[in-house]
Scaffold this motif. Structure first.
Motif, PDB file in Angstrom:
ATOM      1  N   ASP A  92       0.538  -1.422  -0.092  1.00 42.25           N
ATOM      2  CA  ASP A  92       0.167  -0.005   0.253  1.00 42.25           C
ATOM      3  C   ASP A  92       0.795   0.993   0.480  1.00 42.25           C
ATOM      4  OD1 ASP A  92      -1.899   1.956   0.089  1.00 42.25           O
ATOM      5  OD2 ASP A  92      -3.279   1.039   2.019  1.00 42.25           O
ATOM      6  N   SER A  94      -0.231   3.835  -0.891  1.00 49.07           N
ATOM      7  CA  SER A  94      -1.251   5.852  -1.355  1.00 49.07           C
ATOM      8  C   SER A  94      -1.104   6.500  -0.323  1.00 49.07           C
ATOM      9  CB  SER A  94      -2.769   5.035  -0.146  1.00 49.07           C
ATOM     10  OG  SER A  94      -3.370   4.505  -0.539  1.00 49.07           O
ATOM     11  N   VAL A 112      -1.305  -0.898  -4.797  1.00 47.70           N
ATOM     12  CA  VAL A 112      -1.867   0.386  -4.102  1.00 47.70           C
ATOM     13  C   VAL A 112      -1.322   1.645  -4.599  1.00 47.70           C
ATOM     14  CG1 VAL A 112      -4.204   1.766  -2.742  1.00 47.70           C
ATOM     15  CG2 VAL A 112      -4.397  -1.140  -2.557  1.00 47.70           C
ATOM     16  N   THR A 114      -2.989   4.516  -4.813  1.00 49.65           N
ATOM     17  CA  THR A 114      -3.300   5.733  -4.657  1.00 49.65           C
ATOM     18  C   THR A 114      -2.927   6.980  -4.293  1.00 49.65           C
ATOM     19  OG1 THR A 114      -5.042   5.498  -3.060  1.00 49.65           O
ATOM     20  CG2 THR A 114      -5.713   4.534  -5.213  1.00 49.65           C
ATOM     21  N   ASP A 132      -3.596  -0.296  -8.781  1.00 52.47           N
ATOM     22  CA  ASP A 132      -4.479   0.866  -8.801  1.00 52.47           C
ATOM     23  C   ASP A 132      -3.516   2.318  -8.270  1.00 52.47           C
ATOM     24  OD1 ASP A 132      -6.775   2.709  -8.525  1.00 52.47           O
ATOM     25  OD2 ASP A 132      -7.333   1.655  -6.692  1.00 52.47           O
ATOM     26  N   ASN A 154      -7.689  -4.472  -8.913  1.00 53.79           N
ATOM     27  CA  ASN A 154      -6.834  -4.301  -7.451  1.00 53.79           C
ATOM     28  C   ASN A 154      -7.790  -5.396  -7.083  1.00 53.79           C
ATOM     29  OD1 ASN A 154      -6.391  -3.283  -5.146  1.00 53.79           O
ATOM     30  ND2 ASN A 154      -4.450  -3.461  -6.265  1.00 53.79           N
ATOM     31  N   THR A 157      -8.761  -2.299  -3.968  1.00 51.40           N
ATOM     32  CA  THR A 157     -10.222  -1.599  -4.800  1.00 51.40           C
ATOM     33  C   THR A 157     -10.721  -2.193  -6.088  1.00 51.40           C
ATOM     34  OG1 THR A 157      -8.383  -0.795  -5.991  1.00 51.40           O
ATOM     35  CG2 THR A 157      -8.180  -0.071  -3.519  1.00 51.40           C
ATOM     36  N   SER A 164      -7.345   3.388 -13.721  1.00 52.84           N
ATOM     37  CA  SER A 164      -6.738   3.788 -12.944  1.00 52.84           C
ATOM     38  C   SER A 164      -5.326   5.631 -13.903  1.00 52.84           C
ATOM     39  CB  SER A 164      -6.017   3.049 -11.538  1.00 52.84           C
ATOM     40  OG  SER A 164      -4.613   2.586 -11.702  1.00 52.84           O
TER      41      SER A 164
END
Length: 168
Positions: A92, A94, A112, A114, A132, A154, A157, A164
């Motif tokens: 992750d 993010s 991820v 994001t 993502d 993903n 998500t 994306s």
């Protein structure tokens, strides 16, 4: 008369606060030690797989081939770092930042990313299947290059990788 009443009110307020101890409480400042820095580290230091590295800083670090699989790297910073062939499967990232970093050949399968800021970084040959990138910032040239091989959805998500990235 108004000034006199105002002074009485302020005096009353201060004495009430001091009497209860509200103003005498110690103040705690945020410590920079709360943000872990891994500057100038090498991948032989250890594997970072599965670790919680929220807001960790890897500035100008040489992490070629490092394993970050499944790591929690939310808000992590990789400025000017070498991450060639690093593994970020299921990580992750993010709100992370990777500015002027070399991510050539890195594996972002099911990662991820994001709202990550990934400007001026090299993603040549990176694998992004199932990643993502929603709301992430990448240079247009890198997006076009990633779109050539991007695929999948993903698993966390539910977002389509190509969507994306804004692939056409």
């Amino acid at each position: 008369m108004i000034m006199s009443r105002f002074r009485q009110f302020i005096s009353f307020l201060l004495s009430a606060l001091l009497g209860v101890g509200l103003l005498s409480q110690p103040a705690y400042a945020a410590s920079s030690a709360a943000i872990r820095a891994y500057d100038d580290v090498t991948p032989t230091t250890r594997s970072y797989a599965g670790e919680t590295l929220i807001q960790a800083q890897f500035n100008n670090a040489t992490l070629e081939g490092a394993d970050f699989s499944g790591a929690d790297l939310r808000g992590a910073v990789f400025n000017g770092s070498v991450l060639k062939n690093a593994r970020f499967q299921g990580a992750d990232l993010s709100d992370s930042i990777a500015y002027l970093s070399n991510l050539a050949g890195a594996d972002f399968t099911d990662a991820v990313l994001t709202s990550a800021m990934l400007l001026k970084s090299n993603f040549r040959g990176a694998s992004v299947n199932g990643a993502d990138f929603s709301y992430a910032m990448l240079d247009r040239e890198q997006v076009l290059r990633l779109c050539e091989t991007a695929s999948g959805v993903n698993p966390v998500t539910g977002v389509d990788t190509r969507e994306s990235l804004g692939c056409q």
